[in-house]
Design a protein around this motif. Sequence first.
Motif, PDB file in Angstrom:
ATOM      1  N   LYS A 112       1.879  -1.834  -2.251  1.00  0.00           N
ATOM      2  CA  LYS A 112       2.312  -2.399  -3.535  1.00  0.00           C
ATOM      3  C   LYS A 112       1.247  -3.334  -4.104  1.00  0.00           C
ATOM      4  CE  LYS A 112       5.952  -5.305  -5.533  1.00  0.00           C
ATOM      5  NZ  LYS A 112       7.211  -6.021  -5.264  1.00  0.00           N
ATOM      6  N   TYR A 113       0.646  -4.158  -3.259  1.00  0.00           N
ATOM      7  CA  TYR A 113      -0.372  -5.091  -3.749  1.00  0.00           C
ATOM      8  C   TYR A 113      -1.656  -4.363  -4.123  1.00  0.00           C
ATOM      9  CZ  TYR A 113       2.006  -9.536  -3.192  1.00  0.00           C
ATOM     10  OH  TYR A 113       2.846 -10.611  -3.358  1.00  0.00           O
ATOM     11  N   ARG A 114      -1.936  -3.260  -3.444  1.00  0.00           N
ATOM     12  CA  ARG A 114      -3.088  -2.459  -3.858  1.00  0.00           C
ATOM     13  C   ARG A 114      -2.847  -1.868  -5.248  1.00  0.00           C
ATOM     14  NH1 ARG A 114      -5.699   0.870   1.283  1.00  0.00           N
ATOM     15  NH2 ARG A 114      -6.319  -0.983   2.463  1.00  0.00           N
ATOM     16  N   LEU A 115      -1.620  -1.442  -5.505  1.00  0.00           N
ATOM     17  CA  LEU A 115      -1.295  -0.933  -6.838  1.00  0.00           C
ATOM     18  C   LEU A 115      -1.434  -2.044  -7.873  1.00  0.00           C
ATOM     19  CD1 LEU A 115       1.808   1.318  -6.064  1.00  0.00           C
ATOM     20  CD2 LEU A 115      -0.455   2.087  -6.774  1.00  0.00           C
ATOM     21  N   ARG A 116      -0.992  -3.254  -7.512  1.00  0.00           N
ATOM     22  CA  ARG A 116      -1.125  -4.379  -8.446  1.00  0.00           C
ATOM     23  C   ARG A 116      -2.603  -4.648  -8.783  1.00  0.00           C
ATOM     24  NH1 ARG A 116       3.511  -7.890  -8.275  1.00  0.00           N
ATOM     25  NH2 ARG A 116       5.278  -6.469  -8.538  1.00  0.00           N
ATOM     26  N   ALA A 117      -3.470  -4.369  -7.803  1.00  0.00           N
ATOM     27  CA  ALA A 117      -4.908  -4.589  -8.014  1.00  0.00           C
ATOM     28  C   ALA A 117      -5.577  -3.367  -8.640  1.00  0.00           C
ATOM     29  CB  ALA A 117      -5.578  -4.928  -6.690  1.00  0.00           C
ATOM     30  N   GLY A 118      -4.805  -2.330  -8.956  1.00  0.00           N
ATOM     31  CA  GLY A 118      -5.363  -1.146  -9.592  1.00  0.00           C
ATOM     32  C   GLY A 118      -5.963  -0.139  -8.636  1.00  0.00           C
ATOM     33  N   MET A 119      -5.776  -0.318  -7.343  1.00  0.00           N
ATOM     34  CA  MET A 119      -6.343   0.596  -6.348  1.00  0.00           C
ATOM     35  C   MET A 119      -5.318   1.696  -6.025  1.00  0.00           C
ATOM     36  SD  MET A 119      -8.434  -2.030  -3.851  1.00  0.00           S
ATOM     37  CE  MET A 119      -7.043  -3.047  -3.391  1.00  0.00           C
ATOM     38  N   VAL A 120      -5.188   2.642  -6.925  1.00  0.00           N
ATOM     39  CA  VAL A 120      -4.137   3.651  -6.812  1.00  0.00           C
ATOM     40  C   VAL A 120      -4.388   4.592  -5.639  1.00  0.00           C
ATOM     41  CG1 VAL A 120      -2.951   5.526  -8.010  1.00  0.00           C
ATOM     42  CG2 VAL A 120      -3.690   3.507  -9.281  1.00  0.00           C
ATOM     43  N   GLU A 121      -5.610   5.091  -5.546  1.00  0.00           N
ATOM     44  CA  GLU A 121      -5.913   6.032  -4.467  1.00  0.00           C
ATOM     45  C   GLU A 121      -5.765   5.372  -3.099  1.00  0.00           C
ATOM     46  OE1 GLU A 121      -6.638   9.321  -4.637  1.00  0.00           O
ATOM     47  OE2 GLU A 121      -6.056   9.104  -6.725  1.00  0.00           O
ATOM     48  N   GLU A 122      -6.232   4.133  -2.981  1.00  0.00           N
ATOM     49  CA  GLU A 122      -6.139   3.424  -1.706  1.00  0.00           C
ATOM     50  C   GLU A 122      -4.687   3.156  -1.324  1.00  0.00           C
ATOM     51  OE1 GLU A 122     -10.077   2.598  -3.611  1.00  0.00           O
ATOM     52  OE2 GLU A 122      -7.996   2.696  -4.238  1.00  0.00           O
TER      53      GLU A 122
END
Length: 870
Positions: A455-465
């Motif tokens: 979820k926090y990766r998505l918040r940071a824009g790291m969709v693939e990760e």
Amino acid sequence: MSDIPAARVLPSKESTLFKELLTLYETRQLKKGLKTADLILKKFPKHGETTCMKGLVLTHMGRREEGVDLVRKGVQLDLSSHICWHVYGLIHKGEKNYKEALKCYTQALRYDKENLNILRDAAQLQTQLRIYDGLVETRHTLLKIRPAMRQHWIALAVAYHLNGNLQEAKQVLDLYEATLKNVPDRDVEHSETMLYHVRLLEELGEFTEALAMLDVNAKSRAIVDRTAIMEIRARLLTKLGSDEAEHAWRVLVEHNAESYEYYQGYLSNLGLTLDAAGPTAPQSLAVLQEFSTQIPRATAPRRLALTIASGEQFRELVKPYLLSGLKKGVPSLFSDIKGLYHDQAKQQIIEEVALDARDQFSFAEPSSSAAEVEPTSYLWTLYFLAQHHSSLGRHAQALEILDAALAHTPTLPELHMIKGRVLKRAGDLYGGARCQEDARFLDGQDRFLNTKSAKYRLRAGMVEEASALLGLFTKKDAATPGADLEDMQSLLYLVEEADAHKRNGDLGPALKKYMAVNKVFDDFEDDQYDFHGYSLRKFTISIYLNLLTWEDRVRSHPAYIKSALAASRIFVAVHDDPSIATAATATGQLTGAQKKAKQKAKKAAQKAQEDAKKAAAQANNNDDKGLEPAHKDDDPDGTKLLQCTDPLERAASLLKPLATFADKNIDVLIATYDVAVRRKKYLQASKALALAAALDTEHPELHIRRVEFRQTVSSLAEPPQVLGPILTESSAKLLPDEVSLETFNSQYLQRHSASAPAILAVAKVLVKLQTPREQVEETLFTALDGSASLDIKTALAILAFLRTIQSPREDEFRTQSGEKFELSTVFKPAAELAELRQLALKAPQAVPDNAEEIPEDAVPPASASKPLVK
């Protein structure tokens, strides 16, 4: 036989084959059924009923288009056959086109008025479509045909209930109960019927009769749900004003001492409330303290007492409550009491108590009292204080406390998680994602930690990760982790990934995910269909009525509101600037992330197509199963959706349910206006603005729309003859004609010079008024003054607006914002952000001794095959 058309009559042999065809369809022996239909049609190619049945069989074998065409042909061949219309209705129902299905069933009933199957299906469709008048009539017919079936009696009572005829529903239940003989003891179905009857009497206001029926059936053990008996009895006694009500509520409290509803019911019966400012607060507090003494292990009365207490009395109550939670190490302690923070005095007292606890639990200076305290108490106190400071915007203090806590115990995942939350709130999204990854590495098999990190990766824009992390716990045979989570209707994932794509500027994938949320709610509405028959068969009537009430308001869910608003804004943006959709198709203009996402979506679509072929092959090789191929997604990256020819109509359909459910939400009203004014629905637009003004007359977005609406109405060359005067009057109410737009805008700025969102609104109006760019820039830069309440979200919005007007001072504003928000990284240059992104993906900062046993790509055990997020 004289009324039957000659074309429908079959010889004995073919008639037997047709009956066999019906049996084969019902038992899903589709391949045999298809052969049987072909045998009949070989001799009688214009037999409509057989043609329809063949089409129905084909649709279940995966050949839907061919099947639907045959069904339509069959209906045309025999327009007076109830079988043809019934089959056509089944086709529409399978496509979830319930209105057309009901029309077909209505036609079928014209030619076979007492067909039980058609009547039952029609009743379910009428309930699904909320056509309660017709439902009563259909249920009456079913009862007349089969009066011995008790299900039909209950179904008629429910139909009257849903139609608002409570008295008729009661009469039906009375007649039904008079026919009962030799009811078995502890019969659950009879028990549910009696509870429904009591509920009906309560809704009619016949409390004495309801209580008498409840007591009689409770004593005879006809009603077996003891908790429901106690709850209903307490409620009825309260409504009757009986002296026994207090005892009834006390019994419930003793039955479940952690239920807030029972305490509220007890207080309400005494004429008391939980309002801290109310005149009954002292009496309510005394009652709750009495319960705390009588039930010392219950936390609910002690927590409710904190809501009412104030001043020194609050300090006396909150201190033992907090110390107890800190000593036990309750991680959710702050979440439990953060509802008290609306009172600033309570905030201060909580902080003082927590600081005293920290000093008491600290082992820096051992004392006799500290020797009896576990070391973890000090740790959880630091954890609590960090959350306290973060919630009040003191991010630097929170981080300082967390550093001390991590030095004390670096292997507690909760500390890394809360540090990630603090950094996220402070504007360091990559730092927050890194901390969540540190927490995840402390327990590689914990799905909750995995979800948080993703979820926090998505918040940071790291969709693939983020997708890579989610794939650790999703089905391995799914096309992508996202496809599996979408199948599991994970609203958390869909909304977060859509937001991530939107922040990255990938509007196609973002819109695709937002519309996937809309599909989830469509499925919620469709899923209720099966319960219309099931609940009546199982006699779970009260729960069924609750389900219908919930379904009527299902789109009031926050996830739908958020997604509908975001999707409607994208559709409006595409309408205003069609080049947005055009740019999405130009591969050369795609970013690296967009290209990667498109390639991955293409592979997923190819895999889905292969799976569909396998499923179809399996269907052809199995006589007993009719598997339809998996749906092929011909728009995996949302490009076609973005290029739709009717963006405003789609936006309007998304916002339509919110007209009822979110009529007090000013964002919904603003979005409704944006769509309506572009559709030239000026009356609807003015109504939306009027409702928004009633909610918050000074809202920044409303200020922009007031100016815009005045300009729109003034620019109408030929206003509608009827609506022209109404529009002029509506515009004048929103913004008086005698006030110029320039004056209106400057006065608004004077009133709200300390509000950054208001400053941005004023700047947007200046652009609409064709003010020189330099003046717009000067206005925006006043948001950086110390007097203005600027937050990170508004600063980013101002930065985006500067980019929109092609301001040369964009970098200047970015630099000053970065200086203002020292802990934030969102204002850093692209090169620095790329480095921070890589840092967020590196090995964790704090790794336990056995870290080598938990590799980053660890595969969870077989027992962890459940969905990650639901």
